[in-house]
Design an enzyme around this catalytic site. Structure first.
Site, PDB file in Angstrom:
ATOM      1  N   CYS A  32     -14.671   5.019   6.067  1.00 52.59           N
ATOM      2  CA  CYS A  32     -16.107   4.773   5.900  1.00 52.59           C
ATOM      3  C   CYS A  32     -16.304   3.328   5.467  1.00 52.59           C
ATOM      4  O   CYS A  32     -15.727   2.894   4.474  1.00 52.59           O
ATOM      5  CB  CYS A  32     -16.710   5.711   4.854  1.00 52.59           C
ATOM      6  SG  CYS A  32     -18.488   5.472   4.616  1.00 52.59           S
ATOM      7  N   ASP A  86       0.779  -1.231   0.000  1.00 52.11           N
ATOM      8  CA  ASP A  86       0.000   0.000   0.000  1.00 52.11           C
ATOM      9  C   ASP A  86       0.816   1.289   0.000  1.00 52.11           C
ATOM     10  O   ASP A  86       0.288   2.346  -0.294  1.00 52.11           O
ATOM     11  CB  ASP A  86      -0.958  -0.003   1.201  1.00 52.11           C
ATOM     12  CG  ASP A  86      -2.146   0.929   1.014  1.00 52.11           C
ATOM     13  OD1 ASP A  86      -2.584   1.095  -0.143  1.00 52.11           O
ATOM     14  OD2 ASP A  86      -2.620   1.498   2.001  1.00 52.11           O
ATOM     15  N   CYS A 110     -26.093  -6.565  -6.520  1.00 51.27           N
ATOM     16  CA  CYS A 110     -27.346  -6.187  -5.843  1.00 51.27           C
ATOM     17  C   CYS A 110     -27.548  -4.680  -5.774  1.00 51.27           C
ATOM     18  O   CYS A 110     -28.649  -4.201  -5.488  1.00 51.27           O
ATOM     19  CB  CYS A 110     -27.370  -6.778  -4.439  1.00 51.27           C
ATOM     20  SG  CYS A 110     -26.139  -6.047  -3.318  1.00 51.27           S
ATOM     21  N   CYS A 156     -22.758  -5.070   2.014  1.00 52.91           N
ATOM     22  CA  CYS A 156     -22.414  -5.984   0.923  1.00 52.91           C
ATOM     23  C   CYS A 156     -22.715  -7.434   1.307  1.00 52.91           C
ATOM     24  O   CYS A 156     -22.211  -7.932   2.323  1.00 52.91           O
ATOM     25  CB  CYS A 156     -20.936  -5.837   0.563  1.00 52.91           C
ATOM     26  SG  CYS A 156     -20.392  -6.967  -0.748  1.00 52.91           S
TER      27      CYS A 156
END
Length: 292
Positions: free
Chosen positions: A224, A117, A174, A231
């Site tokens: 957040c 990262d 979805c 999910c």
């Protein structure tokens, strides 16, 4: 030579639950796939930087490992889940170094570089190529077992591992992440990072009224998890096997920060992933959340 089976065994012995490999350099289409005309400031703007390896040796493979961090918790929290325990950069680099040490003992002439990262490498794309999961509509990388609550670590190596094949599973589609996003940043094909609450909680300086409103829509001072919490791929996932991620502190006392010096803040929270922006950003976000 170290084969893929041995690689899997090494990582399992070191308590890394998910490992794959992909060839290096990345395929020619990577430059097109990763191109973004308006990249998030936290991502390297130059695509070539994202597909370049180290300058001191030429890798032949990328080993990609996933580190799940999910811990069931339904109490009060004001921090994103990935910051609840020891900074994942520290944890992942420690685990990957153990892998490198083991590989070096087996192939002394091999060269390696560790990435988590902090380099511009395209970690999610490499994880996809290594067969470790797929992309969700929320732009998160999703593993079939551990969901999207994973961080990615990569080792570039001169050992030519046989590449895994990409996972054929896909997002369920979805659209719950799209509908629940606090900043409506998932409603187009382009991820509109400018209105993502996670981005805004890390953005420096004073924010606009609209940006403050987005931050105030949930109690999180940093990050957040809105699109991840809804999910379906994150429902009924197992607790992280990474022991460093199992001890959690989901709640930060903002009133304590007000009386802390920067040195005191660094001493107490320097090993947490939210600390890199400093206490002033956290206090700013706290004010936005409590004064709207």
């Amino acid at each position: 030579m170290v084969d893929n089976i041995k690689l899997q065994e090494i990582c399992k012995e070191l308590h890394i639950p998910v490992t794959g490999a992909t060839s290096w350099p990345l395929p020619d289409e990577a430059q097109h796939i990763l191109f973004d005309s308006e990249p998030c400031p936290f991502t390297a703007a130059n695509v070539k930087e994202r597909i370049q390896g180290p300058s001191d040796f030429t890798p032949k493979s990328a080993i990609v490992c996933l580190f799940p961090y999910y811990v069931p918790f339904h109490g009060e929290s004001n921090l994103s889940r990935y910051t609840w325990s020891t900074d994942y950069h520290i944890v992942v680099n420690t685990y990957l170094q153990r892998v490198v040490d083991k590989l070096t003992s087996l192939v002394p002439s091999a060269q390696h570089s560790i990435h988590c990262d902090t380099s511009p490498l395209a970690d999610r794309y490499m994880a996809y190529l290594a067969g470790l999961g797929f992309y969700g509509k929320n732009k998160c990388f999703i593993n079939p077992t551990w969901g999207s609550y994973v961080v990615i670590g990569t080792i570039l190596t001169t050992i030519p591992f046989e590449p895994n094949q990409p996972n054929t599973e896909t997002c369920l589609g979805c659209n719950q992440c799209i509908h629940t996003c606090l900043g409506n940043c998932l409603s187009t094909n382009r991820f509109q990072f400018e209105t993502c609450k996670s981005y805004l909680t890390q953005k420096k300086g004073d924010l606009t009224d609209d940006e403050r409103i987005i931050i105030g829509k949930s109690p999180l001072l940093f990050g957040c998890d809105q699109c991840q919490e809804v999910c379906p791929h994150n429902h009924n996932i197992p607790i992280t096997p990474i022991v460093e991620f199992q001890h959690i502190e989901p709640l930060l006392d903002a009133s304590e920060l007000e009386t802390m010096t920067n040195r005191e803040f660094k001493a107490k929270y320097g090993k947490r992933a939210f600390a890199w922006r400093g206490k002033s950003i956290l206090l700013r976000n706290h004010d936005y959340i409590n004064n709207l």
